[in-house]
Motif scaffolding. Structure first.
Motif, PDB file in Angstrom:
ATOM      1  N   THR A  11       0.822  -1.204   0.000  1.00 56.08           N
ATOM      2  CA  THR A  11       0.000   0.000   0.000  1.00 56.08           C
ATOM      3  C   THR A  11       0.855   1.253   0.000  1.00 56.08           C
ATOM      4  O   THR A  11       0.599   2.201  -0.737  1.00 56.08           O
ATOM      5  CB  THR A  11      -0.930   0.005   1.225  1.00 56.08           C
ATOM      6  OG1 THR A  11      -1.786  -1.131   1.156  1.00 56.08           O
ATOM      7  CG2 THR A  11      -1.773   1.264   1.260  1.00 56.08           C
ATOM      8  N   ASN A 326      -7.379  -5.738   3.370  1.00 61.73           N
ATOM      9  CA  ASN A 326      -6.553  -5.070   2.376  1.00 61.73           C
ATOM     10  C   ASN A 326      -6.659  -5.850   1.072  1.00 61.73           C
ATOM     11  O   ASN A 326      -6.299  -7.028   1.019  1.00 61.73           O
ATOM     12  CB  ASN A 326      -5.111  -5.009   2.851  1.00 61.73           C
ATOM     13  CG  ASN A 326      -4.987  -4.215   4.131  1.00 61.73           C
ATOM     14  OD1 ASN A 326      -5.551  -3.136   4.264  1.00 61.73           O
ATOM     15  ND2 ASN A 326      -4.258  -4.744   5.087  1.00 61.73           N
ATOM     16  N   ARG A 347      -9.145  -0.734   0.828  1.00 57.96           N
ATOM     17  CA  ARG A 347      -9.433  -1.205   2.175  1.00 57.96           C
ATOM     18  C   ARG A 347     -10.926  -1.429   2.274  1.00 57.96           C
ATOM     19  O   ARG A 347     -11.719  -0.525   1.968  1.00 57.96           O
ATOM     20  CB  ARG A 347      -8.948  -0.199   3.220  1.00 57.96           C
ATOM     21  CG  ARG A 347      -7.420  -0.100   3.238  1.00 57.96           C
ATOM     22  CD  ARG A 347      -6.914   0.631   4.456  1.00 57.96           C
ATOM     23  NE  ARG A 347      -5.456   0.569   4.473  1.00 57.96           N
ATOM     24  CZ  ARG A 347      -4.665   1.629   4.444  1.00 57.96           C
ATOM     25  NH1 ARG A 347      -5.185   2.830   4.387  1.00 57.96           N
ATOM     26  NH2 ARG A 347      -3.359   1.493   4.482  1.00 57.96           N
TER      27      ARG A 347
END
Length: 350
Positions: A11, A326, A347
């Motif tokens: 991320t 995630n 998310r």
């Protein structure tokens, strides 16, 4: 490397590449909401139109978390890439083929580590790849170096006509393993001939003593004009389902659903699904329409409802952060100048 750590680094890498403000305090993350259930942390086009060891990097049809926290990315041109869990950069590639040596139209991928306690002499977990091809369709088990180890049975009705009732380029697009490693699920992309438009079948297999036997089959209704390019099992045994479509001059539609097959009817013995026959379809709940996500400064090479959108086709869950899943998505650029290989970090609150 733990999955939570993997996702945090992936991320961060996506956000740093394209949207420095996407990862930060909780309120900053919430400002990138796509819906009450989904937010986008970042995206990356870093692999678009690149090559690795002479192989085109793109055409991605499936993603999976591999051993040691790295990622496996499957190209529908028969290339299986190992991607670094931190940077997404390619670190290896294996070429797949069918029994005659011909390239696969590879669409679905599961990294199968059923015996995670078993390790090779180097201490690395032993595992294989389950890969679906929508040509026949088929599911083959491949070794780490790409050799075919075995092939799973497929119901006759799911084969491409005239052998079965499936349409070409509309069979096993999605592939996932339920928690525990005992149930494999493949999703058809489009309806069978004789079934109502939009009703697609999900076939399961049960593992018995190391091999897979045919299990129950379920029905799922996609939105009008959309197909199912990917399914991914959640930790509680439900499914994340991608629905996708394309309209010339308008662009892509991509929606993310949460689906629960646990109370659906086993349709393996039902020839034609009309939607009015008392069959309990898989229940689904819309999590987000990706067109409603903030564009984060993305650009598109062709008309899109949101410049962030492209031909999103692959999805995997890489861990949890503060109670949210995630989820990593990737688009299939079809090696086309007006499409982009793009990764998306979401998310998802279930």
């Amino acid at each position: 490397m733990r999955l939570r750590t993997v996702l945090a680094t992936v991320t961060a890498g996506l956000a740093a590449a394209t949207c420095p403000t996407a990862v930060g305090p909780a309120n900053a993350q919430e400002s990138h909401a796509c819906s009450p259930s989904v937010s986008i942390a970042g995206f990356s086009d870093a692999l678009d139109k690149t090559t690795y060891e002479g192989t085109f990097v793109g055409n991605f049809s499936a993603l999976a978390v591999d051993r040691n926290g790295d990622l496996a990315a499957l190209s529908d041109r028969s290339s299986l890439f190992a991607l670094n869990g931190r940077t997404l950069q390619p670190e290896g590639v294996v070429q797949l083929a069918d029994e005659s040596g011909a390239a696969l139209d590879a669409e679905g991928l599961v990294v199968d580590l059923p015996h995670s306690r078993l390790r090779s002499s180097g201490g690395t977990p032993i595992g294989t790849y389950l890969v679906s091809s929508e040509t026949e369709p088929s599911i083959r088990r491949h070794s780490r170096d790409g050799r075919i180890l075995d092939r799973l049975p497929v119901p006759d009705a799911l084969r491409v006509a005239p052998a079965g009732r499936a349409v070409g380029n509309g069979t096993f697009e999605g592939l996932t393993m339920l928690p525990g490693g005992r149930t494999l699920i493949a999703s058809m992309e489009y309806a069978l001939s004789g079934d109502s438009a939009g009703i697609v079948r999900l076939q399961t297999w049960k593992r018995h003593h190391g091999s897979f036997a045919l299990g129950a089959q379920y029905a799922y209704r996609a939105d009008s004009g959309l197909g199912v390019p990917e399914v991914t099992a959640t930790p509680d045994g439900r499914l994340l389902v991608l629905e996708r479509g394309f309209t010339v001059g308008v662009g892509n539609t991509v929606r993310l659903y949460l689906a629960d097959p646990r109370h659906a009817t086993d349709t393996s013995g039902i020839d034609n699904l009309t939607g009015q026959d008392g069959v309990r379809l898989i229940k689904k709940t819309l999590l987000a329409d990706i067109a409603d996500c903030p564009d984060l400064g993305a650009t598109a090479k062709q008309p899109q409802p949101n410049p962030l959108l492209d031909n999103i086709e692959s999805m995997t869950i890489t861990g949890r952060t503060k109670g949210r899943l995630n989820v990593l998505l990737a688009s299939d650029d079809n090696q086309n100048a007006v499409q982009t290989t793009r990764f998306y970090s979401l998310r998802v609150r279930m």
